[in-house]
Write a protein that holds these residues in place. Sequence first.
Motif, PDB file in Angstrom:
ATOM      1  N   LEU A 155       0.843  -1.196   0.000  1.00 40.82           N
ATOM      2  CA  LEU A 155       0.000   0.000   0.000  1.00 40.82           C
ATOM      3  C   LEU A 155       0.883   1.253   0.000  1.00 40.82           C
ATOM      4  CD1 LEU A 155      -2.581  -1.204   2.691  1.00 40.82           C
ATOM      5  CD2 LEU A 155      -2.878  -1.225   0.202  1.00 40.82           C
ATOM      6  N   PRO A 156       1.500   1.584  -1.118  1.00 39.90           N
ATOM      7  CA  PRO A 156       2.443   2.706  -1.143  1.00 39.90           C
ATOM      8  C   PRO A 156       1.801   4.054  -0.821  1.00 39.90           C
ATOM      9  CG  PRO A 156       1.964   1.923  -3.368  1.00 39.90           C
ATOM     10  CD  PRO A 156       1.391   0.917  -2.428  1.00 39.90           C
ATOM     11  N   GLU A 157       0.500   4.175  -0.990  1.00 41.31           N
ATOM     12  CA  GLU A 157      -0.168   5.437  -0.697  1.00 41.31           C
ATOM     13  C   GLU A 157      -0.277   5.719   0.799  1.00 41.31           C
ATOM     14  OE1 GLU A 157      -1.456   2.324  -1.590  1.00 41.31           O
ATOM     15  OE2 GLU A 157      -3.194   3.004  -2.757  1.00 41.31           O
ATOM     16  N   LEU A 158      -0.020   4.712   1.638  1.00 48.69           N
ATOM     17  CA  LEU A 158      -0.166   4.901   3.077  1.00 48.69           C
ATOM     18  C   LEU A 158       0.729   6.016   3.608  1.00 48.69           C
ATOM     19  CD1 LEU A 158      -0.448   1.312   4.604  1.00 48.69           C
ATOM     20  CD2 LEU A 158      -2.184   3.113   4.621  1.00 48.69           C
ATOM     21  N   ALA A 159       1.963   6.080   3.134  1.00 45.29           N
ATOM     22  CA  ALA A 159       2.896   7.080   3.660  1.00 45.29           C
ATOM     23  C   ALA A 159       2.358   8.486   3.468  1.00 45.29           C
ATOM     24  CB  ALA A 159       4.255   6.921   2.989  1.00 45.29           C
ATOM     25  N   ASP A 160       1.836   8.781   2.285  1.00 46.52           N
ATOM     26  CA  ASP A 160       1.305  10.119   2.024  1.00 46.52           C
ATOM     27  C   ASP A 160       0.043  10.389   2.839  1.00 46.52           C
ATOM     28  OD1 ASP A 160       3.340  10.692   0.249  1.00 46.52           O
ATOM     29  OD2 ASP A 160       2.180  10.111  -1.529  1.00 46.52           O
ATOM     30  N   LEU A 161      -0.813   9.373   2.989  1.00 47.09           N
ATOM     31  CA  LEU A 161      -2.040   9.551   3.755  1.00 47.09           C
ATOM     32  C   LEU A 161      -1.739   9.813   5.227  1.00 47.09           C
ATOM     33  CD1 LEU A 161      -4.221   6.742   2.138  1.00 47.09           C
ATOM     34  CD2 LEU A 161      -4.583   9.209   1.926  1.00 47.09           C
ATOM     35  N   VAL A 162      -0.741   9.113   5.767  1.00 45.27           N
ATOM     36  CA  VAL A 162      -0.345   9.335   7.157  1.00 45.27           C
ATOM     37  C   VAL A 162       0.258  10.720   7.310  1.00 45.27           C
ATOM     38  CG1 VAL A 162       1.208   8.599   9.001  1.00 45.27           C
ATOM     39  CG2 VAL A 162      -0.060   6.897   7.694  1.00 45.27           C
ATOM     40  N   GLU A 163       1.162  11.072   6.418  1.00 44.76           N
ATOM     41  CA  GLU A 163       1.832  12.370   6.498  1.00 44.76           C
ATOM     42  C   GLU A 163       0.839  13.517   6.403  1.00 44.76           C
ATOM     43  OE1 GLU A 163       4.698  15.175   7.032  1.00 44.76           O
ATOM     44  OE2 GLU A 163       4.855  12.995   7.294  1.00 44.76           O
ATOM     45  N   ALA A 164      -0.198  13.350   5.576  1.00 44.00           N
ATOM     46  CA  ALA A 164      -1.204  14.390   5.408  1.00 44.00           C
ATOM     47  C   ALA A 164      -2.204  14.423   6.553  1.00 44.00           C
ATOM     48  CB  ALA A 164      -1.942  14.187   4.089  1.00 44.00           C
ATOM     49  N   GLY A 165      -2.143  13.448   7.449  1.00 39.03           N
ATOM     50  CA  GLY A 165      -3.049  13.420   8.578  1.00 39.03           C
ATOM     51  C   GLY A 165      -4.397  12.802   8.290  1.00 39.03           C
ATOM     52  N   TRP A 166      -4.508  12.040   7.175  1.00 43.30           N
ATOM     53  CA  TRP A 166      -5.784  11.440   6.817  1.00 43.30           C
ATOM     54  C   TRP A 166      -6.050  10.154   7.586  1.00 43.30           C
ATOM     55  CZ3 TRP A 166      -9.182  14.405   4.832  1.00 43.30           C
ATOM     56  CH2 TRP A 166      -8.835  15.408   3.922  1.00 43.30           C
ATOM     57  N   LEU A 167      -4.999   9.490   8.034  1.00 41.30           N
ATOM     58  CA  LEU A 167      -5.209   8.261   8.799  1.00 41.30           C
ATOM     59  C   LEU A 167      -4.013   7.975   9.687  1.00 41.30           C
ATOM     60  CD1 LEU A 167      -3.358   5.851   7.370  1.00 41.30           C
ATOM     61  CD2 LEU A 167      -5.247   5.824   5.751  1.00 41.30           C
ATOM     62  N   VAL A 168      -4.216   7.042  10.612  1.00 36.11           N
ATOM     63  CA  VAL A 168      -3.171   6.548  11.509  1.00 36.11           C
ATOM     64  C   VAL A 168      -2.801   5.147  11.054  1.00 36.11           C
ATOM     65  CG1 VAL A 168      -2.714   5.758  13.876  1.00 36.11           C
ATOM     66  CG2 VAL A 168      -3.881   7.947  13.474  1.00 36.11           C
ATOM     67  N   LEU A 169      -1.511   4.850  11.053  1.00 31.73           N
ATOM     68  CA  LEU A 169      -1.019   3.533  10.663  1.00 31.73           C
ATOM     69  C   LEU A 169      -0.430   2.825  11.880  1.00 31.73           C
ATOM     70  CD1 LEU A 169      -0.247   1.348   8.600  1.00 31.73           C
ATOM     71  CD2 LEU A 169       1.848   2.660   8.132  1.00 31.73           C
ATOM     72  N   ALA A 170      -0.973   1.658  12.197  1.00 31.74           N
ATOM     73  CA  ALA A 170      -0.425   0.805  13.249  1.00 31.74           C
ATOM     74  C   ALA A 170       0.238  -0.385  12.574  1.00 31.74           C
ATOM     75  CB  ALA A 170      -1.528   0.346  14.194  1.00 31.74           C
ATOM     76  N   THR A 171       1.556  -0.395  12.565  1.00 28.58           N
ATOM     77  CA  THR A 171       2.326  -1.464  11.938  1.00 28.58           C
ATOM     78  C   THR A 171       2.744  -2.449  13.010  1.00 28.58           C
ATOM     79  OG1 THR A 171       3.187   0.127  10.332  1.00 28.58           O
ATOM     80  CG2 THR A 171       4.278  -2.006  10.455  1.00 28.58           C
ATOM     81  N   THR A 172       2.315  -3.704  12.856  1.00 36.04           N
ATOM     82  CA  THR A 172       2.577  -4.711  13.882  1.00 36.04           C
ATOM     83  C   THR A 172       3.751  -5.595  13.478  1.00 36.04           C
ATOM     84  OG1 THR A 172       0.924  -6.164  12.865  1.00 36.04           O
ATOM     85  CG2 THR A 172       0.186  -4.752  14.663  1.00 36.04           C
ATOM     86  N   GLY A 173       4.448  -6.079  14.492  1.00 38.10           N
ATOM     87  CA  GLY A 173       5.613  -6.937  14.261  1.00 38.10           C
ATOM     88  C   GLY A 173       6.332  -7.167  15.569  1.00 38.10           C
ATOM     89  N   ALA A 174       7.611  -7.518  15.492  1.00 36.47           N
ATOM     90  CA  ALA A 174       8.382  -7.710  16.717  1.00 36.47           C
ATOM     91  C   ALA A 174       8.386  -6.445  17.558  1.00 36.47           C
ATOM     92  CB  ALA A 174       9.817  -8.119  16.365  1.00 36.47           C
ATOM     93  N   THR A 175       8.490  -5.297  16.891  1.00 35.69           N
ATOM     94  CA  THR A 175       8.225  -4.000  17.493  1.00 35.69           C
ATOM     95  C   THR A 175       7.014  -3.426  16.791  1.00 35.69           C
ATOM     96  OG1 THR A 175      10.546  -3.549  18.052  1.00 35.69           O
ATOM     97  CG2 THR A 175       9.091  -1.647  17.839  1.00 35.69           C
ATOM     98  N   ASP A 176       6.031  -2.999  17.545  1.00 33.12           N
ATOM     99  CA  ASP A 176       4.853  -2.366  16.961  1.00 33.12           C
ATOM    100  C   ASP A 176       5.101  -0.869  16.850  1.00 33.12           C
ATOM    101  OD1 ASP A 176       3.166  -4.798  16.945  1.00 33.12           O
ATOM    102  OD2 ASP A 176       3.317  -4.628  19.121  1.00 33.12           O
TER     103      ASP A 176
END
Length: 272
Positions: A141-162
């Motif tokens: 989802l390459p558009e996520l970075a721009d959407l987060v930066e613009a304040g349109w959404l919050v991204l919760a990336t899960t993994g060994a470190t969330d």
Amino acid sequence: MIKSDISNPFSAQVVAELLEKLRQTTPRVHCITNAVAQELTANVLLATGALPSMTIAPEEVEAFAASADALLVNLGTLDDVRRAAIPKALQGARAAGRPVVLDPVFIERSPVRCAYARALLSDAELRPDIVKANAGEVACLPELADLVEAGWLVLATTGATDRVSAGRHVVPSPIHLFNGTELLGRVTATGCALGALIGAFVSVADNPDIGAAAAISVFNIAAERAAEHAGGPGSLMPALLDELYALQPKDIELRLKFSLQTSMENRQETVI
């Protein structure tokens, strides 16, 4: 009641306050989720203090979503019924001003599913407020970075470190979270249940990034405690539900590990 310190917008105190608020207000999360996740998702919400609803019937899902406090859209079973239900549920949630969590499960394995997730992100009227995804899903989802930066959404990336990232909130972004147990990866649908819990916490939080980080922390701290007396994956789930039900502010204070440092190389883990 625990009071927030506005000079420290994410802390054990804030997480405990949101957990207490959730338990007092019992928000309902409407969950359109995959077939293997429904029972565990419902039980995680109930154990923590929230309420689930689960219908995917297109003729009634809009009303359910509109009357809930948050909506989860999980793409783990993207069948014809759910395809018909998802837009209606999103319309209901949007009309009522409810937060929406998108969990784009396994989109890296399905071009059809990936295209569906990208279509939701590109629709300004139906776009989710929070995306919960692992690194492989985020990469699709390459558009996520721009959407987060613009304040349109919050991204919760899960993994060994969330990691919880937001563009226009007061918290330094991202928030790095270090709690959890590897045993969670040995039981199906734990990540799906977490998506619903994020919806519950966001519904009682002033900022969605704080709500998402609090939900992840509560879930992972309870899982850590459960893993200490579970014999393996089979006994982890009952123990996790018990720990979510019994979790207290002192447990959060003793265990919460996070960092507001933007550089992982120089991170300072805060144990509260």
